[in-house]
Design a protein around this motif. Structure first.
Motif, PDB file in Angstrom:
ATOM      1  N   ALA A 319       0.829  -1.208   0.000  1.00 48.37           N
ATOM      2  CA  ALA A 319       0.000   0.000   0.000  1.00 48.37           C
ATOM      3  C   ALA A 319       0.864   1.258   0.000  1.00 48.37           C
ATOM      4  N   ILE A 320       1.954   1.249   0.767  1.00 48.57           N
ATOM      5  CA  ILE A 320       2.886   2.387   0.752  1.00 48.57           C
ATOM      6  C   ILE A 320       3.460   2.576  -0.650  1.00 48.57           C
ATOM      7  N   THR A 325       3.811   7.076  -0.614  1.00 46.05           N
ATOM      8  CA  THR A 325       4.066   7.743   0.665  1.00 46.05           C
ATOM      9  C   THR A 325       3.623   6.826   1.792  1.00 46.05           C
ATOM     10  N   ASP A 326       4.094   7.117   3.023  1.00 47.69           N
ATOM     11  CA  ASP A 326       3.589   6.367   4.179  1.00 47.69           C
ATOM     12  C   ASP A 326       2.598   7.203   4.990  1.00 47.69           C
ATOM     13  N   GLU A 327       2.105   8.300   4.409  1.00 47.79           N
ATOM     14  CA  GLU A 327       1.101   9.140   5.068  1.00 47.79           C
ATOM     15  C   GLU A 327      -0.188   8.346   5.264  1.00 47.79           C
ATOM     16  N   GLY A 328      -0.783   8.449   6.465  1.00 51.65           N
ATOM     17  CA  GLY A 328      -1.874   7.583   6.870  1.00 51.65           C
ATOM     18  C   GLY A 328      -3.071   7.532   5.943  1.00 51.65           C
ATOM     19  N   VAL A 331      -2.189   5.746   2.606  1.00 53.24           N
ATOM     20  CA  VAL A 331      -1.967   4.302   2.777  1.00 53.24           C
ATOM     21  C   VAL A 331      -3.290   3.586   3.052  1.00 53.24           C
ATOM     22  N   ALA A 332      -4.144   4.171   3.872  1.00 52.22           N
ATOM     23  CA  ALA A 332      -5.452   3.566   4.156  1.00 52.22           C
ATOM     24  C   ALA A 332      -6.263   3.409   2.876  1.00 52.22           C
ATOM     25  N   GLU A 337      -7.971  -0.496  -1.702  1.00 51.15           N
ATOM     26  CA  GLU A 337      -8.036  -0.676  -3.158  1.00 51.15           C
ATOM     27  C   GLU A 337      -7.324  -1.940  -3.629  1.00 51.15           C
ATOM     28  N   LEU A 338      -6.301  -2.347  -2.908  1.00 57.09           N
ATOM     29  CA  LEU A 338      -5.483  -3.476  -3.343  1.00 57.09           C
ATOM     30  C   LEU A 338      -6.111  -4.817  -2.969  1.00 57.09           C
TER      31      LEU A 338
END
Length: 403
Positions: A319-320, A325-328, A331-332, A337-338
């Protein structure tokens, strides 16, 4: 000379590209915390084995994401909500942890998910069971992998009623997880035409189950549902044998029981138990290969918590990578989506409320004579479709989902 200049230009471009990627990663690295019970009743259920599973996922991903190194840390919350919350707060505020996972026990899972919501940090629960994580207490940054009380109740509770176990009495752990598991199982027992004759609640990690088991025995119920986990379940089963409960015709149902507890208990005591897990190492070639690698690192075969933690870490890193990015929030969004396709789940999906939906397995513990090798413990009775076992997100009570 010209070749050297071209090489230097290429290296500078690569360095600039790597820096650009890493710039989108907080603190220049991705740090994942595995927070769980490592010294109490759930130490084998998750514990140090989940930490190893998380490290395996980071290594299998390649050790970096978006050019940033991946680090996995761990701590023991001692099954205490205040200890868990303090560790989580310290991890976030001073140690640069980006996400917390595993989170054995429902009270801990709920507390850390709530704290993480305020800080916009991702949590993925792989060992807490309560439906509330993706129900009334759901979070836009909270995700639930591996199992929950609804799926376990649907699998084990419904199956035993259909096999003739139509009257139940519950031994229930006296906290949120136990209440939720008892409630969900009772609903499925009644839905299938069975009856619930009563319940008794016991403290977490109690040593003496005699009074609770005597109440269950005297109820006359065909099935005694163990709405607990870890050593609590194992000890209850051992003491039930001393009281001659199964010899007297009553049946025990381990409502949250895994291969780790079967191994600790031994086939002689555990044989005939019906249970539900979302992973079994001997399911196919891919799971057997994963089980072999895990065994080489830990000396044990993985249960659904360990394999679920592997899947959760892998999915988080994917997801990152997708989000850049690793911004919450980003990533959520990517996690929802994945698809989830790995050794743990095939064609899994993450619903709007954060519940990861994948198949589970109805299992029966083998008799000692039927086990052909170490850890050959289960007969797979049925595959339970995740879409049936998990609660419809629209009925979950989660505010993120249109009801």
């Amino acid at each position: 000379m010209r070749t050297a200049k071209i090489f230097m230009s290429a290296m500078m471009a690569l360095a600039a590209s790597t820096s650009a990627y890493a710039a989108d990663i907080s603190d220049g690295k991705v740090k994942i915390g595995i927070l769980n019970d490592q010294s109490g009743v759930y130490a084998s259920f998750g514990g140090k084995y989940s930490y190893e599973a998380a490290k395996m996922a980071a290594e299998d991903f390649g050790g970096t994401v978006l050019g940033a190194p991946i680090e996995v840390v761990t701590a023991d919350h001692q099954n205490k909500t205040d200890v868990a919350s303090n560790i989580a707060r310290q991890w976030y505020d001073t140690e640069g942890v980006d996400s917390i996972m595993e989170l054995t026990s429902s009270s801990v899972g709920l507390a850390v998910q709530a704290l993480s919501k305020d800080k916009k940090k991702i949590t993925i629960n792989t060992a807490a069971a309560t439906n509330e994580l993706t129900g009334a207490q759901c979070s836009p940054y909270g995700f639930h992998w591996a199992f929950d009380t609804n799926s376990l109740a649907y699998g084990t509770g419904g199956a035993l009623v259909q096999q003739g176990g139509d009257s139940w009495f519950f031994l229930t752990a006296d906290y949120a997880f136990g209440y939720s598991l008892e409630k969900s199982t009772s609903e499925f027992v009644k839905e299938k035409g069975g009856t619930v004759l009563g319940a008794v609640r016991h403290p977490l990690s109690t040593a003496d189950y005699s009074s609770f088991l005597l109440q269950a025995q005297s109820s006359g119920a065909k099935v005694i549902g163990l709405a607990n986990a870890g050593l609590d379940t194992s000890n209850a089963i051992k003491q039930a044998a001393e009281f001659g409960i199964t010899a007297g015709g009553q049946r025990l149902a381990g409502l949250l029981f895994t291969i780790a507890e079967v191994h600790g208990l031994g086939l002689e005591a555990a044989q005939g138990l019906t249970l539900t897990e979302s992973f079994y190492w001997d399911r196919d070639d891919e799971s057997r290969e994963f089980g072999k690698r895990f065994m080489e690192r830990t000396g044990a075969m993985p249960n659904m918590v360990h394999a679920g933690t592997y899947s959760a870490v892998l999915s988080y890193l994917k997801a990152i990578d997708k989000a850049g990015t690793d911004e919450g929030d980003a990533v959520a969004k990517a996690l929802k989506e994945l698809p989830v396709n790995d050794v743990f789940a095939k064609n899994g999906r993450v619903a709007e409320n954060g519940r990861m939906i994948s198949d589970l397995y109805l299992l029966e513990v083998k008799k000692p004579a039927d086990s052909k090798e170490p850890w050959d413990y289960y007969n797979v009775l049925a595959t339970i479709p995740g879409e049936e076992a998990y609660l419809d997100p629209a009925k979950s009570g989660c505010s993120l989902v249109a009801q």
